[in-house]
Design a protein around this motif. Structure first.
Motif, short mmCIF file in Angstrom:
data_model
loop_
_atom_site.label_atom_id
_atom_site.label_comp_id
_atom_site.label_asym_id
_atom_site.label_seq_id
_atom_site.Cartn_x
_atom_site.Cartn_y
_atom_site.Cartn_z
N TRP A 63 0.81 -1.22 0.00
CA TRP A 63 0.00 0.00 0.00
C TRP A 63 0.84 1.27 0.00
CZ3 TRP A 63 1.54 2.44 4.35
CH2 TRP A 63 2.06 1.63 5.38
N CYS A 64 2.17 1.13 0.18
CA CYS A 64 3.07 2.28 0.29
C CYS A 64 3.67 2.61 -1.08
CB CYS A 64 4.19 1.96 1.29
SG CYS A 64 5.49 3.20 1.36
N PRO A 65 3.30 3.75 -1.69
CA PRO A 65 3.82 4.07 -3.02
C PRO A 65 5.33 4.28 -3.04
CG PRO A 65 2.59 5.93 -2.11
CD PRO A 65 2.39 4.77 -1.17
N HIS A 66 5.90 4.79 -1.95
CA HIS A 66 7.35 5.00 -1.89
C HIS A 66 8.08 3.66 -1.86
CE1 HIS A 66 6.38 9.17 -1.19
NE2 HIS A 66 5.56 8.78 -0.24
N CYS A 67 7.49 2.69 -1.16
CA CYS A 67 8.06 1.34 -1.11
C CYS A 67 8.02 0.71 -2.49
CB CYS A 67 7.29 0.46 -0.13
SG CYS A 67 7.27 1.06 1.57
#
Length: 192
Positions: A63-67
Motif C-alpha cells: 500500500w506504500c507508493p514510496h516502497c
C-alpha cells in the motif's frame, strides 16, 4: 485524564521512534532463515557463502507508493546488482497476500519475506509501533495496518537498507525515519 494519558503514550512512542538507532557498520548481521514469497527457504548464512554480499531492505507494505517505487527501482537494476555479486532480499510485516500484490505491482523477482512475528525487523532494529492517532488516521483513509499485517498491533519498519558482506558484517546502512526516503540504486551499487 484519558486524553492526557493517550497524549503521553503517543509522545512516548514518538520518542521511541526518534530515539531508535540502526545497527552500525561493522556489526555482525543477525542471521535468519525464513521462507520467501515463492516458498523458497532463504537462509542468510547460506546465501552469504554463495554471494559476495546481500542487499537487505525493509519496506512497509504493498500500500506504500514510496516502497513500491523503491522495489521497482531495485528490480529494474537487479542485473547490475547481481553482476556485482549481490543477492537482494526484501522484508515486510505484511501478509503473503500483500506480498503477492507487491510483486504484481513491481514485478519483483527477488526474495521477499513476510516477517509476520517481526523477528527480523527487531533483530535489525527497524521495528516501531505506530502511535494510536496515526493508526486511526490510516484507518480513516482506508488502511488498517494491523489487518494488512495479519496482526492485532500496528507495527511497521523504518525504511532501511543494509548491505552485508560475505563475512556477515554490515558494510552499509541506510536508515531514515522519513518514510519517503530510500537509497538510490547508484548509491547501493557504489557500496557493494
Amino acid at each position: 485524564m484519558k486524553k492526557l494519558l493517550l497524549s503521553c503514550f503517543a509522545l512516548l512512542i514518538s520518542t521511541q521512534l526518534f530515539a531508535q538507532e540502526p545497527l552500525k557498520i561493522g556489526a555482525k548481521a543477525p542471521l535468519f532463515s525464513l521462507k520467501d514469497n515463492a516458498g523458497k527457504q532463504v537462509d542468510l548464512k547460506k546465501i552469504l557463502k554463495e554471494n559476495k554480499s546481500v542487499v537487505l531492505f525493509f519496506y512497509r507494505g504493498q500500500w506504500c507508493p514510496h516502497c513500491n517505487k523503491h522495489i521497482k527501482n531495485l528490480q529494474d537494476s537487479l542485473q547490475l546488482l547481481a553482476a556485482k555479486g549481490a543477492y537482494v532480499i526484501g522484508i515486510s510485516p505484511e501478509t503473503a497476500a500483500g506480498i503477492d500484490k507487491t510483486i504484481k505491482k513491481t514485478k519483483a523477482s527477488f526474495s521477499i519475506i513476510s516477517d509476520k512475528d517481526y523477528n527480523v525487523m527487531k533483530a535489525y532494529k527497524v521495528n516501531y509501533v505506530m502511535e494510536p492517532g496515526l493508526a486511526e488516521r490510516y484507518k480513516k483513509g482506508g488502511l488498517d495496518v494491523a489487518l494488512a499485517n495479519g496482526q492485532t498491533d500496528y507495527v511497521l519498519p523504518v525504511p532501511a537498507t543494509y548491505i552485508i558482506d560475505q563475512s556477515g558484517k554490515i558494510k552499509y546502512v541506510f536508515f531514515d525515519k522519513d518514510y519517503k526516503k530510500r537509497p538510490s540504486v547508484k548509491n547501493l551499487a557504489a557500496n557493494l
